[in-house]
Design a protein around this motif. Structure first.
Motif, PDB file in Angstrom:
ATOM      1  N   GLY A  84       0.764  -1.239   0.000  1.00  0.00           N
ATOM      2  CA  GLY A  84       0.000   0.000   0.000  1.00  0.00           C
ATOM      3  C   GLY A  84       0.792   1.285   0.000  1.00  0.00           C
ATOM      4  O   GLY A  84       0.208   2.367   0.068  1.00  0.00           O
ATOM      5  N   ALA A  85       2.125   1.223  -0.065  1.00  0.00           N
ATOM      6  CA  ALA A  85       2.919   2.452  -0.109  1.00  0.00           C
ATOM      7  C   ALA A  85       2.628   3.213  -1.397  1.00  0.00           C
ATOM      8  O   ALA A  85       2.471   2.618  -2.462  1.00  0.00           O
ATOM      9  CB  ALA A  85       4.413   2.130  -0.026  1.00  0.00           C
ATOM     10  N   HIS A 193      -2.289   1.976  -7.733  1.00  0.00           N
ATOM     11  CA  HIS A 193      -2.497   0.533  -7.826  1.00  0.00           C
ATOM     12  C   HIS A 193      -2.088   0.030  -9.209  1.00  0.00           C
ATOM     13  O   HIS A 193      -1.517  -1.058  -9.351  1.00  0.00           O
ATOM     14  CB  HIS A 193      -3.967   0.215  -7.551  1.00  0.00           C
ATOM     15  CG  HIS A 193      -4.252  -1.242  -7.362  1.00  0.00           C
ATOM     16  ND1 HIS A 193      -5.516  -1.775  -7.450  1.00  0.00           N
ATOM     17  CD2 HIS A 193      -3.430  -2.292  -7.100  1.00  0.00           C
ATOM     18  CE1 HIS A 193      -5.457  -3.075  -7.250  1.00  0.00           C
ATOM     19  NE2 HIS A 193      -4.199  -3.418  -7.049  1.00  0.00           N
ATOM     20  N   ALA A 194      -2.343   0.838 -10.243  1.00  0.00           N
ATOM     21  CA  ALA A 194      -1.956   0.452 -11.598  1.00  0.00           C
ATOM     22  C   ALA A 194      -0.444   0.318 -11.729  1.00  0.00           C
ATOM     23  O   ALA A 194       0.067  -0.634 -12.328  1.00  0.00           O
ATOM     24  CB  ALA A 194      -2.482   1.479 -12.606  1.00  0.00           C
ATOM     25  N   VAL A 195       0.306   1.275 -11.145  1.00  0.00           N
ATOM     26  CA  VAL A 195       1.768   1.210 -11.196  1.00  0.00           C
ATOM     27  C   VAL A 195       2.269  -0.022 -10.454  1.00  0.00           C
ATOM     28  O   VAL A 195       3.107  -0.789 -10.952  1.00  0.00           O
ATOM     29  CB  VAL A 195       2.385   2.488 -10.602  1.00  0.00           C
ATOM     30  CG1 VAL A 195       3.894   2.328 -10.434  1.00  0.00           C
ATOM     31  CG2 VAL A 195       2.072   3.685 -11.485  1.00  0.00           C
ATOM     32  N   ALA A 196       1.763  -0.238  -9.234  1.00  0.00           N
ATOM     33  CA  ALA A 196       2.203  -1.381  -8.429  1.00  0.00           C
ATOM     34  C   ALA A 196       1.893  -2.696  -9.148  1.00  0.00           C
ATOM     35  O   ALA A 196       2.735  -3.596  -9.207  1.00  0.00           O
ATOM     36  CB  ALA A 196       1.528  -1.354  -7.057  1.00  0.00           C
ATOM     37  N   TYR A 197       0.703  -2.802  -9.705  1.00  0.00           N
ATOM     38  CA  TYR A 197       0.308  -4.023 -10.396  1.00  0.00           C
ATOM     39  C   TYR A 197       1.174  -4.274 -11.629  1.00  0.00           C
ATOM     40  O   TYR A 197       1.648  -5.382 -11.865  1.00  0.00           O
ATOM     41  CB  TYR A 197      -1.168  -3.951 -10.804  1.00  0.00           C
ATOM     42  CG  TYR A 197      -1.600  -5.131 -11.639  1.00  0.00           C
ATOM     43  CD1 TYR A 197      -1.940  -6.330 -11.048  1.00  0.00           C
ATOM     44  CD2 TYR A 197      -1.620  -5.042 -13.032  1.00  0.00           C
ATOM     45  CE1 TYR A 197      -2.304  -7.429 -11.815  1.00  0.00           C
ATOM     46  CE2 TYR A 197      -1.986  -6.123 -13.804  1.00  0.00           C
ATOM     47  CZ  TYR A 197      -2.332  -7.310 -13.192  1.00  0.00           C
ATOM     48  OH  TYR A 197      -2.670  -8.393 -13.957  1.00  0.00           O
ATOM     49  N   ALA A 198       1.397  -3.214 -12.410  1.00  0.00           N
ATOM     50  CA  ALA A 198       2.182  -3.368 -13.643  1.00  0.00           C
ATOM     51  C   ALA A 198       3.607  -3.800 -13.350  1.00  0.00           C
ATOM     52  O   ALA A 198       4.182  -4.630 -14.050  1.00  0.00           O
ATOM     53  CB  ALA A 198       2.172  -2.060 -14.432  1.00  0.00           C
ATOM     54  N   LEU A 199       4.211  -3.226 -12.294  1.00  0.00           N
ATOM     55  CA  LEU A 199       5.567  -3.607 -11.943  1.00  0.00           C
ATOM     56  C   LEU A 199       5.614  -5.033 -11.396  1.00  0.00           C
ATOM     57  O   LEU A 199       6.493  -5.827 -11.741  1.00  0.00           O
ATOM     58  CB  LEU A 199       6.121  -2.645 -10.887  1.00  0.00           C
ATOM     59  CG  LEU A 199       6.419  -1.224 -11.371  1.00  0.00           C
ATOM     60  CD1 LEU A 199       6.739  -0.319 -10.196  1.00  0.00           C
ATOM     61  CD2 LEU A 199       7.569  -1.224 -12.371  1.00  0.00           C
ATOM     62  N   ARG A 200       4.642  -5.368 -10.560  1.00  0.00           N
ATOM     63  CA  ARG A 200       4.653  -6.683  -9.918  1.00  0.00           C
ATOM     64  C   ARG A 200       4.427  -7.811 -10.911  1.00  0.00           C
ATOM     65  O   ARG A 200       4.964  -8.897 -10.772  1.00  0.00           O
ATOM     66  CB  ARG A 200       3.584  -6.705  -8.831  1.00  0.00           C
ATOM     67  CG  ARG A 200       3.650  -7.930  -7.919  1.00  0.00           C
ATOM     68  CD  ARG A 200       2.774  -7.756  -6.692  1.00  0.00           C
ATOM     69  NE  ARG A 200       1.365  -7.682  -7.008  1.00  0.00           N
ATOM     70  CZ  ARG A 200       0.628  -6.588  -6.871  1.00  0.00           C
ATOM     71  NH1 ARG A 200       1.155  -5.470  -6.457  1.00  0.00           N
ATOM     72  NH2 ARG A 200      -0.663  -6.607  -7.189  1.00  0.00           N
ATOM     73  N   THR A 201       3.633  -7.542 -11.933  1.00  0.00           N
ATOM     74  CA  THR A 201       3.290  -8.602 -12.894  1.00  0.00           C
ATOM     75  C   THR A 201       4.104  -8.562 -14.163  1.00  0.00           C
ATOM     76  O   THR A 201       3.913  -9.375 -15.057  1.00  0.00           O
ATOM     77  CB  THR A 201       1.787  -8.519 -13.262  1.00  0.00           C
ATOM     78  OG1 THR A 201       1.511  -7.249 -13.818  1.00  0.00           O
ATOM     79  CG2 THR A 201       0.915  -8.741 -12.036  1.00  0.00           C
ATOM     80  N   GLY A 202       5.023  -7.588 -14.275  1.00  0.00           N
ATOM     81  CA  GLY A 202       5.873  -7.544 -15.446  1.00  0.00           C
ATOM     82  C   GLY A 202       5.260  -6.893 -16.650  1.00  0.00           C
ATOM     83  O   GLY A 202       5.761  -7.045 -17.776  1.00  0.00           O
ATOM     84  N   LEU A 203       4.157  -6.142 -16.482  1.00  0.00           N
ATOM     85  CA  LEU A 203       3.534  -5.466 -17.614  1.00  0.00           C
ATOM     86  C   LEU A 203       4.289  -4.238 -18.048  1.00  0.00           C
ATOM     87  O   LEU A 203       4.172  -3.791 -19.194  1.00  0.00           O
ATOM     88  CB  LEU A 203       2.083  -5.079 -17.275  1.00  0.00           C
ATOM     89  CG  LEU A 203       1.091  -6.247 -17.185  1.00  0.00           C
ATOM     90  CD1 LEU A 203      -0.266  -5.737 -16.711  1.00  0.00           C
ATOM     91  CD2 LEU A 203       0.943  -6.924 -18.543  1.00  0.00           C
ATOM     92  N   LEU A 204       5.073  -3.644 -17.137  1.00  0.00           N
ATOM     93  CA  LEU A 204       5.872  -2.479 -17.506  1.00  0.00           C
ATOM     94  C   LEU A 204       7.254  -2.932 -17.947  1.00  0.00           C
ATOM     95  O   LEU A 204       7.854  -3.776 -17.286  1.00  0.00           O
ATOM     96  CB  LEU A 204       6.010  -1.537 -16.304  1.00  0.00           C
ATOM     97  CG  LEU A 204       5.037  -0.364 -16.243  1.00  0.00           C
ATOM     98  CD1 LEU A 204       5.304   0.478 -15.021  1.00  0.00           C
ATOM     99  CD2 LEU A 204       5.108   0.499 -17.478  1.00  0.00           C
TER     100      LEU A 204
END
Length: 204
Positions: A84-85, A193-204
Motif C-alpha cells: 500500500g505504499a 495501484h496500476a503502477v504497483a500491479y504493472a511492476l509486480r506482474t511484469g507489464l511495464l
C-alpha cells in the motif's frame, strides 16, 4: 494538507519533521490527527515494517503512505507497493524537495519511486522477471501498448496529468483516458495501484 511522521528512532522522526516543516503546503500532525499522508521511516523493508505499513493504511482515515528506507532493493519496492505504499524514497535522498514532492503526489493518489530504482524494476520486468512473490505474471495474455507504458512510467515517477501530456505531446484528456483504460481493464483501484500491479506482474 495534514501529514504525520512515523519512525522507531525519535532522532530520525525529528529530522523528517524538520525537513517537512519548511513546506508551506504541509501541516504536520500526529497520527491521531487523521493525516492525509503518513511518512514512515525505516531501516529496512522486512515483514514487520510491511505489517506496520498495512496497519497505517487500515486506520480510519486511510492515509496514504510514503516509505523512507535506508535500504531499498527492487524486491523491497515491490513488496512495499503491494502493501500500500504510495511513495518510496531512500533515506539518503530524502531532502525537502523530494519528501514534499512524494507527500503531495501520495495525497493525489499518485506513486513515486527513485528513477534508478524504477529503471531496475522495468529492466527486470522486460527481462521476463517474476512477480514479487516469485510467481509468474497474472493475466499472461495481457500487455500494455507503447503509449500506455510511456504514460504509466511517468505516473510512476510522480508526474501530474498536465506534465505527462506536455512531455508526451498528448492532450490531458488522452492521458486521463489512458490511465482510466488501464485501471478498468485490469480492475485496479487507482493510478498507484496500476503502477504497483504493472511492476509486480511484469507489464511495464
Amino acid at each position: 494538507m495534514l501529514v504525520s511522521v512515523v519512525a522507531l528512532d525519535p532522532v530520525l522522526e525529528a529530522g523528517i519533521r524538520s525537513t517537512l516543516s519548511a513546506c508551506p503546503e504541509i501541516a504536520l500532525t500526529t497520527a491521531a490527527g487523521e493525516p492525509r499522508v503518513v511518512v514512515m521511516t525505516v531501516d529496512q523493508v522486512s515483514p514487520s515494517e510491511l505489517d506496520a505499513l498495512r496497519s497505517v493504511r487500515e486506520a480510519p482515515s486511510q492515509p496514504e503512505v510514503v516509505l523512507v528506507a535506508s535500504r531499498l532493493a527492487p524486491g523491497d519496492a515491490l513488496h512495499a507497493l503491494a502493501a500500500g505504499a504510495r511513495g518510496l524514497l531512500r533515506r539518503c535522498e530524502a531532502d525537502a524537495a523530494r519528501l514534499t514532492r512524494a507527500a503531495l503526489a501520495a495525497a493525489r493518489g499518485d506513486c513515486t519511486l527513485p528513477p534508478d530504482l524504477l529503471d531496475r524494476l522495468l529492466r527486470h520486468a522486460e527481462a521476463g522477471g517474476a512477480g514479487a512473490d516469485g510467481a509468474s505474471p497474472a493475466w499472461a495474455g495481457a500487455s500494455l501498448d507503447d503509449r500506455e507504458r510511456s504514460v504509466l512510467r511517468m505516473v510512476a515517477d510522480g508526474h501530474e496529468t498536465n506534465e505527462i501530456a506536455r512531455r508526451l505531446c498528448y492532450s490531458p484528456r488522452t492521458v486521463t483516458a489512458v490511465v482510466h483504460d488501464i485501471t478498468r481493464r485490469f480492475r485496479l483501484r487507482n493510478r498507484a495501484h496500476a503502477v504497483a500491479y504493472a511492476l509486480r506482474t511484469g507489464l511495464l
